[in-house]
Design a protein around this motif. Structure first.
Motif, PDB file in Angstrom:
ATOM      1  N   LEU A  85     -13.383 -13.281  10.221  1.00  0.00           N
ATOM      2  CA  LEU A  85     -14.067 -12.110   9.670  1.00  0.00           C
ATOM      3  C   LEU A  85     -14.782 -11.346  10.789  1.00  0.00           C
ATOM      4  O   LEU A  85     -14.805 -10.118  10.792  1.00  0.00           O
ATOM      5  N   PHE A  88     -12.399  -9.171  12.575  1.00  0.00           N
ATOM      6  CA  PHE A  88     -12.082  -7.986  11.771  1.00  0.00           C
ATOM      7  C   PHE A  88     -13.091  -6.881  12.026  1.00  0.00           C
ATOM      8  O   PHE A  88     -12.749  -5.704  12.070  1.00  0.00           O
ATOM      9  N   ARG A  99      -1.619  -5.219  12.096  1.00  0.00           N
ATOM     10  CA  ARG A  99      -1.200  -4.942  10.717  1.00  0.00           C
ATOM     11  C   ARG A  99       0.011  -5.791  10.323  1.00  0.00           C
ATOM     12  O   ARG A  99       0.989  -5.867  11.047  1.00  0.00           O
ATOM     13  N   ARG A 119      -5.094 -15.198   0.939  1.00  0.00           N
ATOM     14  CA  ARG A 119      -5.847 -15.704  -0.191  1.00  0.00           C
ATOM     15  C   ARG A 119      -6.817 -16.798   0.231  1.00  0.00           C
ATOM     16  O   ARG A 119      -7.970 -16.803  -0.193  1.00  0.00           O
ATOM     17  N   LEU A 122      -9.774 -15.243   1.787  1.00  0.00           N
ATOM     18  CA  LEU A 122     -10.676 -14.548   0.864  1.00  0.00           C
ATOM     19  C   LEU A 122     -11.453 -15.523  -0.004  1.00  0.00           C
ATOM     20  O   LEU A 122     -12.530 -15.187  -0.492  1.00  0.00           O
ATOM     21  N   THR A 123     -10.900 -16.696  -0.231  1.00  0.00           N
ATOM     22  CA  THR A 123     -11.526 -17.582  -1.209  1.00  0.00           C
ATOM     23  C   THR A 123     -12.175 -18.813  -0.569  1.00  0.00           C
ATOM     24  O   THR A 123     -12.579 -19.725  -1.282  1.00  0.00           O
ATOM     25  N   ARG A 126     -17.278 -19.160   4.660  1.00  0.00           N
ATOM     26  CA  ARG A 126     -17.226 -18.677   6.044  1.00  0.00           C
ATOM     27  C   ARG A 126     -17.244 -19.828   7.048  1.00  0.00           C
ATOM     28  O   ARG A 126     -16.735 -19.696   8.148  1.00  0.00           O
TER      29      ARG A 126
ATOM     30  N   LEU B  85     -11.579 -11.152  -5.649  1.00  0.00           N
ATOM     31  CA  LEU B  85     -11.402 -12.530  -5.183  1.00  0.00           C
ATOM     32  C   LEU B  85     -11.050 -13.440  -6.354  1.00  0.00           C
ATOM     33  O   LEU B  85     -10.206 -14.332  -6.227  1.00  0.00           O
ATOM     34  N   PHE B  88      -7.464 -13.146  -7.135  1.00  0.00           N
ATOM     35  CA  PHE B  88      -6.669 -13.873  -6.146  1.00  0.00           C
ATOM     36  C   PHE B  88      -6.515 -15.333  -6.549  1.00  0.00           C
ATOM     37  O   PHE B  88      -5.465 -15.941  -6.351  1.00  0.00           O
ATOM     38  N   VAL B  89      -7.614 -15.910  -7.096  1.00  0.00           N
ATOM     39  CA  VAL B  89      -7.596 -17.329  -7.433  1.00  0.00           C
ATOM     40  C   VAL B  89      -6.894 -17.596  -8.752  1.00  0.00           C
ATOM     41  O   VAL B  89      -6.088 -18.516  -8.877  1.00  0.00           O
ATOM     42  N   ARG B  99       2.315  -8.629  -3.236  1.00  0.00           N
ATOM     43  CA  ARG B  99       2.390  -8.683  -1.771  1.00  0.00           C
ATOM     44  C   ARG B  99       2.528  -7.284  -1.170  1.00  0.00           C
ATOM     45  O   ARG B  99       3.352  -6.486  -1.590  1.00  0.00           O
ATOM     46  N   LEU B 118      -8.221  -4.129   3.370  1.00  0.00           N
ATOM     47  CA  LEU B 118      -8.359  -5.566   3.513  1.00  0.00           C
ATOM     48  C   LEU B 118      -9.635  -5.901   4.266  1.00  0.00           C
ATOM     49  O   LEU B 118     -10.359  -6.839   3.931  1.00  0.00           O
ATOM     50  N   ARG B 119      -9.924  -5.098   5.292  1.00  0.00           N
ATOM     51  CA  ARG B 119     -11.086  -5.382   6.102  1.00  0.00           C
ATOM     52  C   ARG B 119     -12.380  -5.208   5.312  1.00  0.00           C
ATOM     53  O   ARG B 119     -13.280  -6.043   5.396  1.00  0.00           O
ATOM     54  N   LEU B 121     -12.696  -5.600   2.212  1.00  0.00           N
ATOM     55  CA  LEU B 121     -12.722  -6.705   1.268  1.00  0.00           C
ATOM     56  C   LEU B 121     -13.277  -7.960   1.936  1.00  0.00           C
ATOM     57  O   LEU B 121     -14.073  -8.704   1.350  1.00  0.00           O
ATOM     58  N   LEU B 122     -12.842  -8.187   3.187  1.00  0.00           N
ATOM     59  CA  LEU B 122     -13.233  -9.408   3.898  1.00  0.00           C
ATOM     60  C   LEU B 122     -14.661  -9.348   4.399  1.00  0.00           C
ATOM     61  O   LEU B 122     -15.300 -10.379   4.609  1.00  0.00           O
ATOM     62  N   THR B 123     -15.150  -8.142   4.644  1.00  0.00           N
ATOM     63  CA  THR B 123     -16.450  -8.040   5.296  1.00  0.00           C
ATOM     64  C   THR B 123     -17.558  -7.528   4.372  1.00  0.00           C
ATOM     65  O   THR B 123     -18.654  -7.249   4.827  1.00  0.00           O
ATOM     66  N   SER B 124     -17.272  -7.413   3.068  1.00  0.00           N
ATOM     67  CA  SER B 124     -18.304  -6.957   2.139  1.00  0.00           C
ATOM     68  C   SER B 124     -18.834  -8.129   1.319  1.00  0.00           C
ATOM     69  O   SER B 124     -18.167  -9.150   1.179  1.00  0.00           O
ATOM     70  N   ARG B 126     -19.799 -10.201  -2.065  1.00  0.00           N
ATOM     71  CA  ARG B 126     -19.049 -10.339  -3.321  1.00  0.00           C
ATOM     72  C   ARG B 126     -19.563  -9.425  -4.410  1.00  0.00           C
ATOM     73  O   ARG B 126     -18.840  -9.047  -5.315  1.00  0.00           O
ATOM     74  N   PRO B 157       0.606   3.943   8.189  1.00  0.00           N
ATOM     75  CA  PRO B 157       0.995   2.554   8.457  1.00  0.00           C
ATOM     76  C   PRO B 157       0.981   1.667   7.200  1.00  0.00           C
ATOM     77  O   PRO B 157       1.176   0.473   7.300  1.00  0.00           O
ATOM     78  N   PHE B 158       0.758   2.238   6.021  1.00  0.00           N
ATOM     79  CA  PHE B 158       0.616   1.434   4.804  1.00  0.00           C
ATOM     80  C   PHE B 158       1.865   0.636   4.463  1.00  0.00           C
ATOM     81  O   PHE B 158       2.963   1.048   4.772  1.00  0.00           O
ATOM     82  N   LEU B 159       1.656  -0.500   3.794  1.00  0.00           N
ATOM     83  CA  LEU B 159       2.773  -1.345   3.373  1.00  0.00           C
ATOM     84  C   LEU B 159       3.256  -0.973   1.975  1.00  0.00           C
ATOM     85  O   LEU B 159       4.344  -1.340   1.563  1.00  0.00           O
TER      86      LEU B 159
END
Lengths: 381, 381
Positions: A85, A88, A99, A119, A122-123, A126, B85, B88-89, B99, B118-119, B121-124, B126, B157-159
Motif C-alpha cells: 500500500l 501505491f 498497470r 482480493r 484488499l481483505t 496491513r 471489500l 470481494f469476500v 476481472r 484501485l489505488r 480503494l487500497l489507500t482509503s 473502510r 489505459p483502462f482495462l
C-alpha cells in the motif's frame, strides 16, 4: 515516428526523453536506431535503465522477452501488505508502469516465488506478511513464443505474467495487452506478406524503398511466370490451329488460382488457430479433394457451356470444361497442403504459398487445356 | 462447439449449463441457436439473466453492446470502501466475472456517475464514502463501433469501459481483452474474405456448406473472366498472325494482378490503421502512380528482354514490355484507389477489391498487348 524524432536530437536530450518512456518502448526505439546512435543515447541514460534496455533489445520481437516490460512490481519475502500500500502511495509517477501487474514476491536470488491477488490485498490486515497470503505464480520463459503466450493467456485469466530467464530470475512482466497487440500486428502483416508487401509498408515511407521492396517479389514472379508460359510455348501448333483456346487460357489460370487461394486461406487460418499441424497433410488433402471434386465439376460444367455457346463448338467446351474441372481439384489439393509443407521445411507460408501455388496450377492448367485439345484436334477444327 | 453441445441437450439441462457462463458467451450461444431452441432455454433460465441475454443478442456483434458483459461491478452513491471489500469476500464465485473492472458508482436511475481507482480503494479508510474518492468515468455508447473502441483503448489505459444506453443507464462493461479479440478475429476473417472464403470456414464444417460458400464467389468470378476474355476474342486475327502473343497474355495478366494486389494490401492496411480515409483518393493515387512508373518501367524492361530473347523478335519484346509497363501503372492506380471507392459507396473492400481489380487489369492488359501488336503488325510478322 519516435525513431525519426530521436535520431534528430542530440544524445543527452534524447536520453532525457527516453527515460520518460516504458522500457518496452525504449527497447523498440533503440532497436531501430543504428548502433552508433543507440550507444550514444544509452551512455547518457541511467546505468540500470540502459542495462535493462540492452537486455530487452537482445530478445526476439515475438517472444516473452521481446514483448515484456522490465519494470516489475516486486517485493521481498519479508514485506507486508502495508509495504504494498505504501508503494501505491509513494510511487505516484511510476504507478502507471505497473498497470495490470500484481505484487510479485521474489527471493534473494531474484526468483519469483509468489504472487498476491488483488482480493487478498484488499481483505488482509496491513501487517500481514505477503508470504502468508501469496500463491505460486505462473511464470513464462523469456524465450517463450507468441503462440505459446496466446495459449497461456487463453488458459489463464491473468492480465500479466512474470517472465523469467533460464536461471529462474525475474526479468520482467509480459502483459495480455502486449500479446494481443503483437498477435493483431502479426495477422495484419501476414496478409501483406502474402502479396509480397514486406516490412509493413506505409505510403509515408520513401518512394524508392517502397518500389524496391515490392519489386523484389514481383521480379521473382516473372521467373515463375516464364516457367508456366513455357508450357504454352510447347503447344504453339495446337494454338495456331484452334486460336479460340488462347481466349480461355488466362481464364483457366485465374479460376484455378482463385480456388487454390481459397484453400491456402483456410489452411493459413487453421494453422493460426492451431487446428492443423504440418503433419496433417493427408487429412487436409482429403478434405480439400472433396471440395475440389464438387467445385471442379460445377465450374467445369459452367465454363464448358460458356465456351460451347460462345465459340459454337461442343468439343471446345468439353476440352475447356474438363481441363478446369481437373485443375480445380489440383489447385485446392496444392493450396491446402502447400502451406503445411512450407511450414514443415521452415519456410514462411504467408510469403511463398501464393506464388508457388499459382505457378503449379498455371502449368497444370495450360498443360491440361493444350494436351486435351491436341488429343481432340480432329473434333476441334 | 458450445452451440452443437447445447442443441443436443434438453432445455432445462442446457439452461443449467448456460447459467454457469458469462453473459457475453451466453449471448453468443443463444444468438447462434434457432429461435425455438433459444426461447426454450431462455424460458428455463433465471428471469433477470434471460432478460440480459435477450438484450445482448439484440446488439450488433462489433459494437460495444455486442462485445460487453452485462455483469458490472456496481455500487450505490451511499456505499463505502468497506462495502466494496465486503463484496470481494462474499461474491466468491462471481468475482472472476468482474476481472478488469473497477467499482462503478451508479445513481438511482442506473446512470454511472463515478469510478473508483484501485489505488484509492487500497489507500482509503473502510468508512470512506465511494462518492468522495470516485472520479468521473469515461463511458461508451452501446452502439459504439469496434474501430471507435480500439481508438478509446489506445487513448486510455483502462482495462474496461462502462457501456451506457441512449438513456444514460449502465448496461454492461466492455473489456480491452474483448475488443482486442474482436479486432484480431476481424483481421483474420478479412484475409479470408479477400479470397471469397466467407463465414469463417473450418474444415470441420459440412462438405456441402464449404463447397457452396466457396462456389458462390467463384461463379461470380467466371462472369468477370468472360468479360475480360472477350477482349482477347476481339483480336483473334492478330493472335492468329502472331501466335507467340498467346504465351504472354496470361503473364501480363498475372503480373499486373500481383502489382495491383500489393497496392490493395497497402490501402487495406492504411484503412485499418486509420491512416487514410475514403476521401483521400487523389493523394493515394499520386503515391501509387509514382511506384507504378518505377516498377512498370523495371518490369516492362525485364519482360521485354525475356520476350525478345525467347522468341527472337525485338518488336515482340517492345510490345509486351510496353504493355506491361503501362498496365502496371494502371494496376497500382486501381489497386490503391478501389478499396477507398468501395468503402465510400458502403461496400466491403475486403471482398470486392480483388475481383474488381483483376477484371479491369486483365481487360486493360489484354487490350494493351493486342492493340499494340495490331498497330505494330508489319514489324511482328
Amino acid at each position: 515516428m519516435a525513431v525519426e524524432l530521436v535520431e534528430r536530437l542530440e544524445a543527452g536530450k534524447a536520453a532525457e526523453i527516453m527515460e520518460e518512456l516504458n522500457s518496452d518502448i525504449q527497447a523498440d526505439v533503440i532497436g531501430e536506431l543504428d548502433q552508433q546512435d543507440a550507444d550514444a543515447i544509452l551512455a547518457e541514460m541511467d546505468a540500470q535503465e540502459a542495462a535493462d534496455v540492452r537486455q530487452l533489445v537482445a530478445y526476439d520481437d515475438h517472444t516473452a522477452g521481446g514483448l515484456m516490460v522490465a519494470e516489475a512490481f516486486t517485493f521481498r519475502e519479508s514485506d507486508t501488505v502495508g509495504a504494498v500500500l505504501h508503494r501505491f502511495v509513494t510511487e505516484d509517477d511510476d504507478f502507471e508502469r505497473y498497470r495490470g501487474q500484481h505484487p510479485y514476491i521474489v527471493d534473494r536470488e531474484g526468483r519469483p516465488i509468489g504472487v498476491v491477488s488483488l482480493r487478498s490485498l484488499l481483505t488482509s490486515r496491513r501487517s500481514a506478511k505477503l508470504t502468508d497470503i501469496m500463491t505460486k505464480p505462473v511464470t513464462v520463459a523469456a524465450s517463450e513464443s507468441l503462440d505459446a503466450l496466446q495459449d497461456l493467456f487463453d488458459k489463464y485469466p491473468f492480465l500479466g505474467l512474470p517472465v523469467v530467464e533460464t536461471n529462474g530470475r525475474l526479468v520482467g512482466v509480459v502483459s495480455r495487452a502486449a500479446v494481443d497487440d503483437a498477435a493483431l500486428e502479426r495477422a495484419e502483416s501476414e496478409g501483406l506478406r502474402r502479396h509480397g508487401v514486406v516490412g509493413d509498408e506505409l505510403r509515408s515511407m520513401p518512394l524508392t524503398v517502397r518500389a524496391r521492396r515490392r519489386l523484389a517479389w514481383l521480379s521473382a514472379n516473372v521467373v515463375l511466370n516464364v516457367i508456366a508460359a513455357s508450357v504454352i510455348s510447347a503447344y504453339e501448333e495446337t494454338l495456331a490451329a484452334v486460336i479460340a483456346i488462347a481466349i480461355f487460357l488466362p481464364m483457366v489460370s485465374d479460376m484455378s488460382g482463385c480456388s487454390g487461394n481459397q484453400a491456402v486461406a483456410v489452411t493459413m487460418r487453421e494453422l493460426a488457430l492451431g487446428l492443423v499441424r504440418p503433419i496433417d497433410m493427408a487429412r487436409v488433402w482429403g478434405k480439400e479433394a472433396s471440395v475440389g471434386v464438387i467445385n471442379g465439376v460445377a465450374l467445369g460444367v459452367l465454363i464448358g457451356i460458356v465456351a460451347w455457346i460462345w465459340k459454337g463448338s461442343f468439343f471446345l467446351g468439353l476440352v475447356i470444361g474438363t481441363a478446369l474441372a481437373l485443375n480445380t481439384l489440383i489447385a485446392v489439393s496444392i493450396g491446402g497442403v502447400v502451406p503445411l509443407l512450407l511450414k514443415r521445411i521452415g519456410q514462411d507460408p504467408a510469403v511463398a504459398s501464393g506464388p508457388l501455388l499459382t505457378t503449379i496450377t498455371d502449368m497444370a492448367g495450360f498443360f491440361l487445356v493444350l494436351s486435351l485439345a491436341t488429343a481432340m484436334m480432329p473434333y476441334l477444327i
